[in-house]
Design a protein around this motif. Structure first.
Motif, mmCIF file in Angstrom:
data_model
loop_
_atom_site.group_PDB
_atom_site.id
_atom_site.type_symbol
_atom_site.label_atom_id
_atom_site.label_comp_id
_atom_site.label_asym_id
_atom_site.label_seq_id
_atom_site.Cartn_x
_atom_site.Cartn_y
_atom_site.Cartn_z
ATOM 1 N N UNK A 10 0.814 -1.210 0.000
ATOM 2 C CA UNK A 10 0.000 0.000 0.000
ATOM 3 C C UNK A 10 0.852 1.266 0.000
ATOM 4 N N UNK A 11 0.188 2.389 -0.270
ATOM 5 C CA UNK A 11 0.835 3.691 -0.311
ATOM 6 C C UNK A 11 0.135 4.646 0.653
ATOM 7 N N UNK A 12 0.751 5.806 0.868
ATOM 8 C CA UNK A 12 0.131 6.860 1.676
ATOM 9 C C UNK A 12 -0.130 6.430 3.104
ATOM 10 N N UNK A 13 -1.325 6.777 3.595
ATOM 11 C CA UNK A 13 -1.689 6.481 4.977
ATOM 12 C C UNK A 13 -1.671 4.983 5.263
ATOM 13 N N UNK A 14 -2.101 4.186 4.286
ATOM 14 C CA UNK A 14 -2.098 2.734 4.483
ATOM 15 C C UNK A 14 -0.673 2.209 4.641
ATOM 16 N N UNK A 15 0.250 2.773 3.864
ATOM 17 C CA UNK A 15 1.656 2.372 3.992
ATOM 18 C C UNK A 15 2.184 2.769 5.376
ATOM 19 N N UNK A 16 1.830 3.974 5.816
ATOM 20 C CA UNK A 16 2.285 4.437 7.127
ATOM 21 C C UNK A 16 1.815 3.496 8.230
ATOM 22 N N UNK A 17 0.591 3.051 8.158
ATOM 23 C CA UNK A 17 0.075 2.117 9.157
ATOM 24 C C UNK A 17 0.770 0.763 9.059
ATOM 25 N N UNK A 18 0.916 0.271 7.841
ATOM 26 C CA UNK A 18 1.501 -1.057 7.638
ATOM 27 C C UNK A 18 2.981 -1.116 8.004
ATOM 28 N N UNK A 19 3.690 0.000 7.861
ATOM 29 C CA UNK A 19 5.141 0.004 8.038
ATOM 30 C C UNK A 19 5.610 0.659 9.335
ATOM 31 N N UNK A 20 4.705 1.010 10.222
ATOM 32 C CA UNK A 20 5.094 1.710 11.455
ATOM 33 C C UNK A 20 6.084 0.892 12.286
ATOM 34 N N UNK A 21 5.842 -0.400 12.423
ATOM 35 C CA UNK A 21 6.752 -1.242 13.207
ATOM 36 C C UNK A 21 8.133 -1.318 12.551
ATOM 37 N N UNK A 22 8.161 -1.431 11.228
ATOM 38 C CA UNK A 22 9.433 -1.442 10.510
ATOM 39 C C UNK A 22 10.168 -0.115 10.713
ATOM 40 N N UNK A 23 9.444 0.997 10.635
ATOM 41 C CA UNK A 23 10.058 2.315 10.832
ATOM 42 C C UNK A 23 10.692 2.417 12.216
ATOM 43 N N UNK A 24 10.004 1.884 13.216
ATOM 44 C CA UNK A 24 10.544 1.926 14.576
ATOM 45 C C UNK A 24 11.816 1.089 14.690
ATOM 46 N N UNK A 25 11.867 -0.047 13.998
ATOM 47 C CA UNK A 25 13.078 -0.872 14.064
ATOM 48 C C UNK A 25 14.234 -0.212 13.318
ATOM 49 N N UNK A 26 13.948 0.449 12.201
ATOM 50 C CA UNK A 26 14.991 1.154 11.460
ATOM 51 C C UNK A 26 15.612 2.249 12.330
ATOM 52 N N UNK A 27 14.787 2.935 13.110
ATOM 53 C CA UNK A 27 15.267 4.024 13.966
ATOM 54 C C UNK A 27 16.275 3.551 15.009
ATOM 55 N N UNK A 28 16.319 2.244 15.263
ATOM 56 C CA UNK A 28 17.254 1.693 16.259
ATOM 57 C C UNK A 28 18.511 1.101 15.634
ATOM 58 N N UNK A 29 18.680 1.221 14.329
ATOM 59 C CA UNK A 29 19.856 0.645 13.658
ATOM 60 C C UNK A 29 21.136 1.373 14.071
ATOM 61 N N UNK A 30 22.242 0.651 14.214
ATOM 62 C CA UNK A 30 23.519 1.287 14.563
ATOM 63 C C UNK A 30 23.930 2.330 13.518
ATOM 64 N N UNK A 31 24.313 3.500 13.997
ATOM 65 C CA UNK A 31 24.785 4.559 13.121
ATOM 66 C C UNK A 31 23.703 5.327 12.394
ATOM 67 N N UNK A 32 22.432 4.951 12.574
ATOM 68 C CA UNK A 32 21.309 5.595 11.883
ATOM 69 C C UNK A 32 21.073 6.998 12.439
ATOM 70 N N UNK A 33 20.829 7.966 11.536
ATOM 71 C CA UNK A 33 20.494 9.332 11.944
ATOM 72 C C UNK A 33 19.050 9.649 11.571
ATOM 73 N N UNK A 34 18.701 9.509 10.285
ATOM 74 C CA UNK A 34 17.320 9.740 9.849
ATOM 75 C C UNK A 34 17.043 9.036 8.522
ATOM 76 N N UNK A 35 15.738 8.949 8.211
ATOM 77 C CA UNK A 35 15.288 8.384 6.938
ATOM 78 C C UNK A 35 14.136 9.219 6.406
#
Length: 100
Positions: free
Chosen positions: A14-39
């Motif tokens: 999905x795209x847009x709001x549906x993508x945001x809902x579907x990928x929220x958990x993935x986004x949270x895991x990306x935010x914890x990656x070593x050396x990560x600043x932003x995406x």
């Protein structure tokens, strides 16, 4: 040296709001990656593509993440992942208001 990772791949949605809902958990895991600043998450519904522009503290973190993310996307059934790594010229980026 801070490093940009650019990733794109075929994506049916999905795209847009549906993508945001579907990928929220993935986004949270990306935010914890070593050396990560932003995406910045990217999507193109017309061309069925998605991806992102990432800033990492260093090239080794960016490359390690690219390897991990490529494997994860392939597990999701994504046939081809395009990834490019760039060093950031912080002086020029600052002139043009780059968030580095």
């Amino acid at each position: 040296m801070r490093t940009i990772l650019q990733v794109d791949f075929p994506y049916e949605g999905p795209f847009g709001d549906e993508m945001a809902s579907a990928m929220a958990e993935l986004a949270e895991s990306i935010a914890r990656e070593p050396g990560f600043v932003w995406k910045i998450w990217t999507e193109n519904r017309d061309h069925c593509e998605a991806g992102g522009i990432y800033l990492f503290e260093d090239e080794s973190s960016a490359r390690a993440y690219l390897e991990k993310h490529t494997a994860r996307l392939k597990e999701f059934g994504v046939p081809k992942v395009n990834g490019k790594v760039f060093q950031v010229n912080e002086q020029l980026s600052a002139i043009d208001h780059g968030p580095v």
